[in-house]
Design a protein around this motif. Structure first.
Motif, PDB file in Angstrom:
ATOM      1  N   ARG A 210       4.176  10.508  23.885  1.00  0.00           N
ATOM      2  CA  ARG A 210       5.409  10.467  24.763  1.00  0.00           C
ATOM      3  C   ARG A 210       6.601   9.745  24.537  1.00  0.00           C
ATOM      4  NH1 ARG A 210       3.142  13.458  29.254  1.00  0.00           N
ATOM      5  NH2 ARG A 210       1.487  14.630  28.522  1.00  0.00           N
ATOM      6  N   GLN A 211       6.492   9.113  23.301  1.00  0.00           N
ATOM      7  CA  GLN A 211       7.471   7.958  23.048  1.00  0.00           C
ATOM      8  C   GLN A 211       8.125   8.407  21.681  1.00  0.00           C
ATOM      9  OE1 GLN A 211       8.416   5.654  25.227  1.00  0.00           O
ATOM     10  NE2 GLN A 211       6.690   6.097  26.646  1.00  0.00           N
ATOM     11  N   ARG A 212       9.499   7.833  21.566  1.00  0.00           N
ATOM     12  CA  ARG A 212      10.043   8.354  20.473  1.00  0.00           C
ATOM     13  C   ARG A 212       9.389   7.303  19.191  1.00  0.00           C
ATOM     14  NH1 ARG A 212      14.083   4.990  18.557  1.00  0.00           N
ATOM     15  NH2 ARG A 212      14.989   3.393  19.910  1.00  0.00           N
ATOM     16  N   VAL A 213       9.767   7.574  17.931  1.00  0.00           N
ATOM     17  CA  VAL A 213       9.176   7.077  16.793  1.00  0.00           C
ATOM     18  C   VAL A 213      10.051   5.983  16.535  1.00  0.00           C
ATOM     19  CG1 VAL A 213       9.155   7.151  14.351  1.00  0.00           C
ATOM     20  CG2 VAL A 213       8.495   9.089  15.647  1.00  0.00           C
ATOM     21  N   GLN A 214       9.254   4.645  16.351  1.00  0.00           N
ATOM     22  CA  GLN A 214      10.030   3.517  15.974  1.00  0.00           C
ATOM     23  C   GLN A 214       9.249   2.794  14.696  1.00  0.00           C
ATOM     24  OE1 GLN A 214      10.248   0.631  19.374  1.00  0.00           O
ATOM     25  NE2 GLN A 214      10.957   2.296  20.679  1.00  0.00           N
ATOM     26  N   TYR A 215      10.132   2.745  13.687  1.00  0.00           N
ATOM     27  CA  TYR A 215       9.587   2.457  12.338  1.00  0.00           C
ATOM     28  C   TYR A 215       9.734   0.906  12.184  1.00  0.00           C
ATOM     29  CZ  TYR A 215      10.326   7.121  10.835  1.00  0.00           C
ATOM     30  OH  TYR A 215      10.306   8.474  10.492  1.00  0.00           O
ATOM     31  N   SER A 216       8.779   0.059  11.465  1.00  0.00           N
ATOM     32  CA  SER A 216       8.955  -1.166  11.444  1.00  0.00           C
ATOM     33  C   SER A 216       9.921  -1.540  10.233  1.00  0.00           C
ATOM     34  CB  SER A 216       7.377  -1.659  10.834  1.00  0.00           C
ATOM     35  OG  SER A 216       7.462  -3.024  10.593  1.00  0.00           O
ATOM     36  N   CYS A 217      10.628  -2.845  10.486  1.00  0.00           N
ATOM     37  CA  CYS A 217      11.395  -3.333   9.647  1.00  0.00           C
ATOM     38  C   CYS A 217      10.731  -4.035   8.469  1.00  0.00           C
ATOM     39  CB  CYS A 217      12.651  -4.061  10.103  1.00  0.00           C
ATOM     40  SG  CYS A 217      13.416  -3.424  11.380  1.00  0.00           S
ATOM     41  N   ASN A 218       9.653  -4.300   8.945  1.00  0.00           N
ATOM     42  CA  ASN A 218       8.744  -5.409   8.025  1.00  0.00           C
ATOM     43  C   ASN A 218       7.590  -4.885   7.007  1.00  0.00           C
ATOM     44  OD1 ASN A 218      10.110  -7.848   8.946  1.00  0.00           O
ATOM     45  ND2 ASN A 218       9.428  -6.706  10.739  1.00  0.00           N
ATOM     46  N   PHE A 219       6.848  -3.688   7.830  1.00  0.00           N
ATOM     47  CA  PHE A 219       5.880  -3.013   6.905  1.00  0.00           C
ATOM     48  C   PHE A 219       6.122  -1.536   6.812  1.00  0.00           C
ATOM     49  CE2 PHE A 219       4.535  -6.580   9.835  1.00  0.00           C
ATOM     50  CZ  PHE A 219       3.830  -7.163   9.042  1.00  0.00           C
ATOM     51  N   PRO A 220       5.468  -0.890   5.754  1.00  0.00           N
ATOM     52  CA  PRO A 220       5.298   0.442   5.814  1.00  0.00           C
ATOM     53  C   PRO A 220       4.902   1.079   6.819  1.00  0.00           C
ATOM     54  CG  PRO A 220       4.207  -0.601   3.863  1.00  0.00           C
ATOM     55  CD  PRO A 220       4.337  -1.575   4.738  1.00  0.00           C
TER      56      PRO A 220
END
Length: 231
Positions: A210-220
């Motif tokens: 139910r939440q949008r995708v948020q990529y990490s700035c620090n990890f794959p």
């Protein structure tokens, strides 16, 4: 109890040398299971019942509870159902059971577990979840038999955000950190595991459906485990 992660990061694609990985450590909530259940329970369902108990609005109940959650963040009490049952004067395991139909496994999880077993990797479920919460979720999802061992932070005596957790876990499982992959949806856990010396770290960018995708700035990062499967 939503995790806070950086916004608008470019995705770092995972490339892992599977022949060098011996052990795979997997978080449960948000990683294997859809975190919508936990977010809904702690941020909506529990505040509704708390508001009825104290004759206050749901918004006021939510604000009070969020403030109390924050006082024990990154500790074992954070996810301890017995602790919160005592603190709030409510039966939290019973409340969780009432909405257990919301508990679900993320897409491609079973396929990934199958892949790991075919690759003869040691599979461990490593969770901060309380043992009573774990029991409810394992009963609903039946994913337990896939794992060589399942360990709650309460058994270790520290939360995964604490470096002591990883030192104790290594003593319990006798894994080689440099040949171990950890998959988790909480960056702070990944940072701590990296400090411990884990060789391969992966962030789940879609912990809740139910939440949008948020990529990490620090990890794959991955959205789904499908990205790790051979094509």
């Amino acid at each position: 109890m939503m995790n806070k992660t950086p916004l608008y990061c470019e995705k770092i694609f995972p490339i892992f040398p599977w022949d060098k990985i011996e052990s795979v450590l997997l978080d449960m909530d948000g990683t294997l299971l859809d975190k919508h259940f936990d977010d809904y329970f702690w941020e909506q369902y529990l505040p509704e019942h708390y508001s009825l108990l104290h004759d206050i609005s749901v918004n006021e109940a939510r604000n009070q509870l969020l403030e109390r959650y924050q006082t024990v963040q990154d500790t074992l009490d954070w996810s301890d159902l017995d602790f919160w049952s005592r603190e709030l004067g409510m039966d939290l395991p019973d409340l969780k059971l009432r909405i257990n139909h919301l508990i679900g496994v993320h897409p491609y999880v079973i396929e990934f577990l199958e892949f790991c077993l075919k690759q003869r990797k040691k599979l461990y479920l490593i969770t901060n979840a309380h043992s009573r919460s774990l029991s409810i979720k394992l009963a609903k999802t039946a994913i337990g038999p896939w794992f060589d061992r399942i360990i709650c932070a309460g058994e270790v005596g520290a939360a995964k955000e604490d470096l002591a957790f990883w030192d104790r876990l290594r003593a319990m499982l006798n894994y080689d950190p440099k040949r171990t992959l950890l998959v988790d949806d909480t960056e702070k856990v990944l940072f701590t595991a990296r400090e411990h010396g884990l060789g391969y770290l992966l962030f789940v960018a879609r912990p809740s459906s139910r939440q949008r995708v948020q990529y990490s700035c620090n990890f794959p990062s991955i959205e789904y485990f499908k990205e790790l499967l051979p094509r």
